[in-house]
Write a protein that holds these residues in place. Structure first.
Motif, mmCIF file in Angstrom:
data_model
loop_
_atom_site.group_PDB
_atom_site.id
_atom_site.type_symbol
_atom_site.label_atom_id
_atom_site.label_comp_id
_atom_site.label_asym_id
_atom_site.label_seq_id
_atom_site.Cartn_x
_atom_site.Cartn_y
_atom_site.Cartn_z
ATOM 1 N N TYR A 1 0.842 -1.201 0.000
ATOM 2 C CA TYR A 1 0.000 0.000 0.000
ATOM 3 C C TYR A 1 0.872 1.245 0.000
ATOM 4 O O TYR A 1 1.780 1.379 0.815
ATOM 5 C CB TYR A 1 -0.908 -0.018 1.236
ATOM 6 C CG TYR A 1 -1.902 1.132 1.299
ATOM 7 C CD1 TYR A 1 -2.681 1.461 0.188
ATOM 8 C CD2 TYR A 1 -2.076 1.873 2.455
ATOM 9 C CE1 TYR A 1 -3.596 2.508 0.235
ATOM 10 C CE2 TYR A 1 -3.005 2.913 2.515
ATOM 11 C CZ TYR A 1 -3.751 3.226 1.402
ATOM 12 O OH TYR A 1 -4.658 4.261 1.448
ATOM 13 N N ASP B 1 -10.234 -2.579 0.625
ATOM 14 C CA ASP B 1 -10.073 -3.775 -0.206
ATOM 15 C C ASP B 1 -9.942 -3.401 -1.681
ATOM 16 O O ASP B 1 -10.476 -2.383 -2.108
ATOM 17 C CB ASP B 1 -11.291 -4.690 -0.065
ATOM 18 C CG ASP B 1 -11.327 -5.339 1.296
ATOM 19 O OD1 ASP B 1 -10.267 -5.390 1.949
ATOM 20 O OD2 ASP B 1 -12.425 -5.759 1.700
ATOM 21 N N ARG B 2 -9.316 -4.311 -2.436
ATOM 22 C CA ARG B 2 -9.217 -4.094 -3.882
ATOM 23 C C ARG B 2 -10.484 -4.628 -4.555
ATOM 24 O O ARG B 2 -10.577 -5.812 -4.863
ATOM 25 C CB ARG B 2 -7.993 -4.818 -4.453
ATOM 26 C CG ARG B 2 -6.687 -4.179 -4.051
ATOM 27 C CD ARG B 2 -5.527 -4.817 -4.749
ATOM 28 N NE ARG B 2 -5.332 -6.202 -4.360
ATOM 29 C CZ ARG B 2 -4.349 -6.971 -4.808
ATOM 30 N NH1 ARG B 2 -3.478 -6.482 -5.664
ATOM 31 N NH2 ARG B 2 -4.223 -8.204 -4.406
ATOM 32 N N TRP C 1 -12.933 -3.527 -7.725
ATOM 33 C CA TRP C 1 -13.075 -2.571 -8.827
ATOM 34 C C TRP C 1 -14.440 -1.895 -8.831
ATOM 35 O O TRP C 1 -14.637 -0.874 -9.484
ATOM 36 C CB TRP C 1 -12.850 -3.276 -10.175
ATOM 37 C CG TRP C 1 -11.420 -3.637 -10.441
ATOM 38 C CD1 TRP C 1 -10.885 -4.895 -10.515
ATOM 39 C CD2 TRP C 1 -10.330 -2.741 -10.688
ATOM 40 N NE1 TRP C 1 -9.546 -4.828 -10.789
ATOM 41 C CE2 TRP C 1 -9.179 -3.528 -10.908
ATOM 42 C CE3 TRP C 1 -10.215 -1.348 -10.746
ATOM 43 C CZ2 TRP C 1 -7.922 -2.966 -11.175
ATOM 44 C CZ3 TRP C 1 -8.972 -0.790 -11.024
ATOM 45 C CH2 TRP C 1 -7.849 -1.594 -11.229
ATOM 46 N N PHE D 1 -10.650 2.800 -5.042
ATOM 47 C CA PHE D 1 -9.715 1.676 -5.155
ATOM 48 C C PHE D 1 -8.419 2.123 -4.466
ATOM 49 O O PHE D 1 -8.010 3.277 -4.620
ATOM 50 C CB PHE D 1 -9.452 1.388 -6.645
ATOM 51 C CG PHE D 1 -8.895 0.019 -6.935
ATOM 52 C CD1 PHE D 1 -9.745 -1.081 -7.018
ATOM 53 C CD2 PHE D 1 -7.536 -0.176 -7.117
ATOM 54 C CE1 PHE D 1 -9.242 -2.350 -7.300
ATOM 55 C CE2 PHE D 1 -7.025 -1.438 -7.391
ATOM 56 C CZ PHE D 1 -7.881 -2.521 -7.488
#
Ligand SMILES: Cc1cc2nc3c(=O)[nH]c(=O)nc-3n(C[C@H](O)[C@H](O)[C@H](O)COP(=O)(O)OP(=O)(O)OC[C@H]3O[C@@H](n4cnc5c(N)ncnc54)[C@H](O)[C@@H]3O)c2cc1C
Length: 421
Positions: free
Chosen positions: A187, A249-250, A252, A288
């Motif tokens: 990150y 969290d990733r 989309w 994101f």
């Protein structure tokens, strides 16, 4: 005996896992080379998700060789220049992009959904309507003798092929199977809010703008669709990046909240664009985290390898995520065309692409093109400047942008070689 790629003894299909830009470009590229393949995608249907993506001339040159340029140009904006500003709207640097800069191929700014539409339509038209198997979520891969075997969820029968290529994105199941002890994502400390807004054209109508700097709020803004209504408005893609202590969290499709980031940009009323008004007019805001993963020590096991975001997720600061995936597809196809045992083909692909993409991942961390904004931010103490020449020379600015082009493989010479090859 290892299986040979030999036109006299037709090989089994290559199994492509994931129908994103990487997987679909690979399908088109293999098909063009006469190599049979099938695509397996977890989604039950390909939906219009995501927002804008940039395709730089190295990737566009390859898509042009696949006969896709006209279809892409119709739905994309042919980006003609980059402009960099500080948070006060003062111009730091401008440079021509695409064919105006002497490249043999344009730079295209495109909605991810439009890119997917073009790739999917071409795949179905050329490989057949059933070439992409939807609703097939890969759970595991293995190599049995001379076959790659792919297992799916929900009791779907396993698939067998001469190789399996995992193009299954940032949450790659295959990457997790290969590297179960990998330590999560890296990150940067910044979150991104992304949106699209119908707006009047600004600057040249095809300008990619970057402004501000991370610690104080940074924006990337560029049009991705022309003439979307009777007033000649464009669809403008924008990304706001702000320091954010806790990574999300990733996902989309995760919705973001305007109030989280708008205050950083509340006074960004530039002569060419009212940034807060444009952001407030967006229909949807997504968020994101700005993350990547450390480059992997290996991608290939048996008859299975990784490509695209599954292989090299990178922070989106150099417009290279989709582009490097397209270059992977071309390199894999060339390796298959060169022939030899499949394991050797995959090894030679990895030998070419893993070092190249690892360098891009690391360069995006430390010195992407927008690093010049950081340099000016530092030298001016984030205050307005009198003359930019007194802050930083044009040579220094060009050294930053040109240095990135070299690492990411899109100098004029690189692209000329690709276009001719
Ligand atoms: C929904 C979505 C929205 C995105 N939006 C943006 C955006 O707005 N801007 C941007 O710059 N980039 C976006 N990206 C990322 C961008 O597409 C990639 O960085 C780049 O194009 C590389 O593509 P890829 O094909 O490697 O990965 P992806 O585009 O992530 O495609 C991977 C594909 O694999 C499928 N898949 C995943 N797991 C499995 C499994 N177990 N079995 C079978 N299939 C599987 C996924 O459904 C997806 O279709 C988005 C990706 C996704 C998936």
């Amino acid at each position: 005996m290892p299986r040979q790629i030999d036109k006299a003894s037709p090989m089994q299909d290559i199994l492509i896992l994931g129908a994103g830009p990487a997987g679909l470009t690979l399908a088109l590229s293999l098909h063009q080379a006469g190599i049979p393949c099938r695509v397996y995608e977890q989604a039950p249907e390909i939906k219009a998700v995501g927002v804008g993506v940039n395709l730089l001339p190295h990737a566009v040159a390859e898509l042009a060789k696949l006969g896709l340029l006209e279809a892409l140009r119709k739905v994309a904006v042919t980006t003609d220049e980059a402009q960099f500003f500080n948070r006060y709207g003062q111009l730091i640097h401008a440079e021509k992009l695409g064919q105006g800069a002497g490249y043999p191929a344009p730079q295209l700014s495109i909605h991810r959904a439009d890119l997917q539409d073009v790739l999917l339509a071409a795949t179905r038209a050329r490989l057949g309507p059933d070439a992409v198997h939807l609703g097939h979520r890969v759970t595991a891969v293995e190599t049995q003798g001379t076959e790659a075997v792919v297992h799916f969820a929900d009791g779907k029968p396993s698939a067998r092929g001469s190789a399996a290529i995992a193009a299954d994105g940032v949450h790659s199941t295959v990457r997790k199977q290969f590297h179960p002890h990998e330590t999560g994502f890296h990150y940067t400390g910044y979150n991104m809010w992304r949106g699209v807004t119908a707006w009047k054209p600004f600057l040249t109508g095809a300008t990619m703008t970057r402004a501000g700097w991370l610690a104080d709020g940074k924006m990337v803004i560029y049009p991705i669709r022309n003439n979307i209504d009777a007033e000649g408005r464009q669809l403008i893609n924008w990304v706001a990046e702000v320091e954010w202590p806790n990574p999300i969290d990733r996902d989309w499709n995760r919705r973001g909240k305007l109030e989280d980031f708008l205050p950083f940009f509340a006074d960004w009323h530039f002569p060419w664009l009212d940034v807060p008004a444009m952001m407030q007019a967006a229909e949807v805001v997504l968020e994101f985290p700005m993350v990547d993963q450390d480059p992997l020590p290996w991608w290939t096991q048996g008859l299975v390898t990784l490509m695209g975001d599954a292989a090299h997720p990178m922070v989106p600061r150099g417009s290279n995520g989709a582009g490097q995936s397209i270059l992977d597809a071309v390199a894999l196809t060339k390796a298959f065309v060169s022939g030899g045992p499949v394991a050797g083909v995959l090894a030679s692909y990895e030998a070419e692409r893993r070092p190249a993409t690892s360098a891009v991942v690391l360069q995006n961390r430390k010195a992407p093109p927008d690093a010049l904004l950081g340099e000016v931010y530092k030298r001016t103490g984030n205050k307005p400047f009198g003359r930019i020449e007194d802050v930083i020379s044009r040579e220094e600015l060009l050294a930053i942008t040109n240095g990135y082009k070299q690492v990411a493989g899109y100098t004029l010479e690189d692209v000329a070689r690709r276009a001719a090859g």
